[in-house]
Design a protein around this motif. Structure first.
Motif, short mmCIF file in Angstrom:
data_model
loop_
_atom_site.label_atom_id
_atom_site.label_comp_id
_atom_site.label_asym_id
_atom_site.label_seq_id
_atom_site.Cartn_x
_atom_site.Cartn_y
_atom_site.Cartn_z
N GLY A 1 -23.01 -10.35 -6.15
CA GLY A 1 -23.90 -9.22 -6.06
C GLY A 1 -23.37 -8.04 -5.28
N ARG A 2 -22.06 -7.95 -5.18
CA ARG A 2 -21.46 -6.87 -4.40
C ARG A 2 -21.35 -5.58 -5.21
N GLN A 3 -21.22 -4.50 -4.50
CA GLN A 3 -21.18 -3.17 -5.11
C GLN A 3 -19.89 -2.95 -5.91
N ILE A 4 -19.98 -2.20 -7.00
CA ILE A 4 -18.81 -1.79 -7.76
C ILE A 4 -18.83 -0.27 -7.96
N GLU A 5 -17.68 0.27 -8.31
CA GLU A 5 -17.56 1.70 -8.61
C GLU A 5 -16.94 1.87 -9.98
N THR A 6 -17.02 3.07 -10.52
CA THR A 6 -16.42 3.38 -11.81
C THR A 6 -15.57 4.64 -11.69
N GLY A 7 -14.74 4.86 -12.71
CA GLY A 7 -13.97 6.09 -12.79
C GLY A 7 -12.59 5.97 -12.15
N PRO A 8 -11.74 6.98 -12.39
CA PRO A 8 -10.41 6.99 -11.78
C PRO A 8 -10.49 7.26 -10.28
N VAL A 9 -9.45 6.88 -9.58
CA VAL A 9 -9.41 7.05 -8.12
C VAL A 9 -8.11 7.74 -7.74
N LYS A 10 -8.20 8.76 -6.91
CA LYS A 10 -7.02 9.45 -6.40
C LYS A 10 -6.95 9.25 -4.89
N VAL A 11 -5.74 9.02 -4.39
CA VAL A 11 -5.55 8.84 -2.96
C VAL A 11 -4.39 9.71 -2.50
N GLU A 12 -4.30 9.88 -1.21
CA GLU A 12 -3.21 10.64 -0.64
C GLU A 12 -1.95 9.78 -0.64
N PRO A 13 -0.88 10.24 -1.27
CA PRO A 13 0.36 9.44 -1.27
C PRO A 13 0.97 9.38 0.12
N THR A 14 1.78 8.37 0.32
CA THR A 14 2.45 8.19 1.60
C THR A 14 3.86 7.68 1.37
N GLN A 15 4.56 7.40 2.43
CA GLN A 15 5.96 6.95 2.35
C GLN A 15 6.04 5.44 2.52
N PHE A 16 6.79 4.81 1.64
CA PHE A 16 7.04 3.37 1.74
C PHE A 16 8.53 3.13 1.64
N THR A 17 9.04 2.31 2.53
CA THR A 17 10.45 1.95 2.49
C THR A 17 10.59 0.51 2.01
N ALA A 18 11.23 0.33 0.86
CA ALA A 18 11.42 -1.00 0.30
C ALA A 18 12.60 -1.70 1.00
N ARG A 19 12.41 -2.97 1.26
CA ARG A 19 13.46 -3.79 1.87
C ARG A 19 13.55 -5.09 1.05
N ARG A 20 14.26 -4.99 -0.06
CA ARG A 20 14.29 -6.12 -1.00
C ARG A 20 14.81 -7.39 -0.35
N GLN A 21 14.12 -8.48 -0.71
CA GLN A 21 14.50 -9.82 -0.29
C GLN A 21 15.11 -10.54 -1.49
N PRO A 22 16.43 -10.46 -1.67
CA PRO A 22 17.05 -10.97 -2.90
C PRO A 22 16.82 -12.46 -3.14
N GLY A 23 16.53 -13.20 -2.08
CA GLY A 23 16.30 -14.63 -2.25
C GLY A 23 15.02 -14.97 -2.98
N LEU A 24 14.16 -13.99 -3.20
CA LEU A 24 12.89 -14.24 -3.89
C LEU A 24 12.96 -13.93 -5.38
N LEU A 25 14.10 -13.43 -5.83
CA LEU A 25 14.27 -13.06 -7.24
C LEU A 25 15.46 -13.81 -7.83
N ALA A 26 15.23 -14.52 -8.92
CA ALA A 26 16.31 -15.23 -9.62
C ALA A 26 16.63 -14.52 -10.92
N ARG A 27 17.92 -14.33 -11.17
CA ARG A 27 18.41 -13.77 -12.43
C ARG A 27 18.94 -14.91 -13.29
N VAL A 28 19.28 -14.58 -14.53
CA VAL A 28 19.70 -15.62 -15.45
C VAL A 28 20.94 -16.35 -14.95
N ASP A 29 21.88 -15.65 -14.32
CA ASP A 29 23.07 -16.30 -13.80
C ASP A 29 22.73 -17.30 -12.70
#
Length: 283
Positions: free
Chosen positions: A133-161
């Motif tokens: 019974g919680r509230q919902i909203e409709t329509g598109p949502v816009k937010v203020e963009p910000t800065q994110f720095t990615a720090r990939r953890q290669p051990g969490l991704l497996a490739r075919v090799d």
């Protein structure tokens, strides 16, 4: 509107629709943006896993993009490295099993892949939210963009090799999250039937309630993962499925049991079966 009492929280709707493959191995994908605009949790923003958070130039859909692309896309949703992300999906349980409805775990894993550990998954998604019974909203949502720095953890991704090497390694455990019928080759949903040699089977459907979207209790999950050796600290688990989506449920459940080093084979069976030189086992 922001209904959350705590600051620095971003709720993200990761809804996507994937019509499961048949014997030709082809799946149909649809963005969840329209579903989001029809209804969503107040304050939530939408993450498009098919475009913004995928390498659209790759041979297979929903392939992990570059860290730079991820950083731009998540920053555009107002997520910084200090933001705690709560991710959910709309969990259209009535479409299962024709459509795969579980996407929150995929985005949970993708955030962790890029070094963001401040992330939680909302159990039951929007369906449970509405049932309470919680509230919902409709329509598109816009937010203020910000800065994110990615720090990939290669051990969490497996490739075919990595998977090719794992077949002959004693310190790597391959786990298929597909159903027992698909794993054994009894049911064919890809151009070639079977599973990657030496892989074990832990069906993701046994780790989650497909009707409610709630995750199975760790007391239920532990023996299922223990019996295939997934909790053995001497081995590195690599999980796969059809396209690297359902496998993230196994990764999430293993993380709940303390294994945060699990890799997901992003290409999974879609990529593996495309090359007939890659072996498959039927059992």
């Amino acid at each position: 509107m922001n209904i959350w009492p705590l600051k620095n929280i971003r709720i993200i709707d990761a809804t996507t629709r994937l019509k499961l493959a048949t014997s030709d191995g082809r799946s149909a994908y649809e963005s969840g943006r329209q579903a989001f605009e029809r209804q969503h949790i107040p304050g939530a923003v939408f993450a498009d896993l098919l475009t913004d958070f995928a390498d659209t130039g790759a041979p297979h859909p929903i392939t992990v993009p570059s860290s730079e692309q991820f950083a731009r896309a998540i920053g555009a949703l107002g997520v910084s490295n200090d933001t705690h992300v709560i991710v959910y999906d709309q969990l259209e349980g009535d479409t299962w099993p024709e459509y795969y409805p579980f996407w929150a775990s995929r985005f949970w894993w993708h955030l962790r892949l890029e070094g963001h550990t401040k992330v939680s998954v909302l159990e039951g998604g929007l369906a449970k939210w509405k049932q309470e019974g919680r509230q919902i909203e409709t329509g598109p949502v816009k937010v203020e963009p910000t800065q994110f720095t990615a720090r990939r953890q290669p051990g969490l991704l497996a490739r075919v090799d990595d998977v090719v090497s794992a077949i002959g390694a004693n310190d790597v455990l391959l786990i298929s999250a597909l159903s027992p019928a698909i794993y054994s080759g009894e049911k064919q949903v890809y151009p070639r039937a079977g599973h990657i040699p030496r892989s074990k089977n832990v069906f993701f459907g046994d780790l989650i309630d497909t009707s409610s979207g709630r995750f199975a209790d760790p007391a239920v999950v532990r023996p299922l993962l223990q019996q295939v050796g997934a909790l053995d600290p001497a081995v590195k688990p690599i999980v796969y499925c059809g396209s690297g989506i359902a496998a993230t449920i196994v990764a999430l459940q293993l993380a709940r049991l303390g294994r945060t080093d699990v890799a997901v084979y992003d290409g999974s069976m879609t990529e593996w079966v495309a090359d007939e030189r890659r072996p498959l086992q039927v059992s």
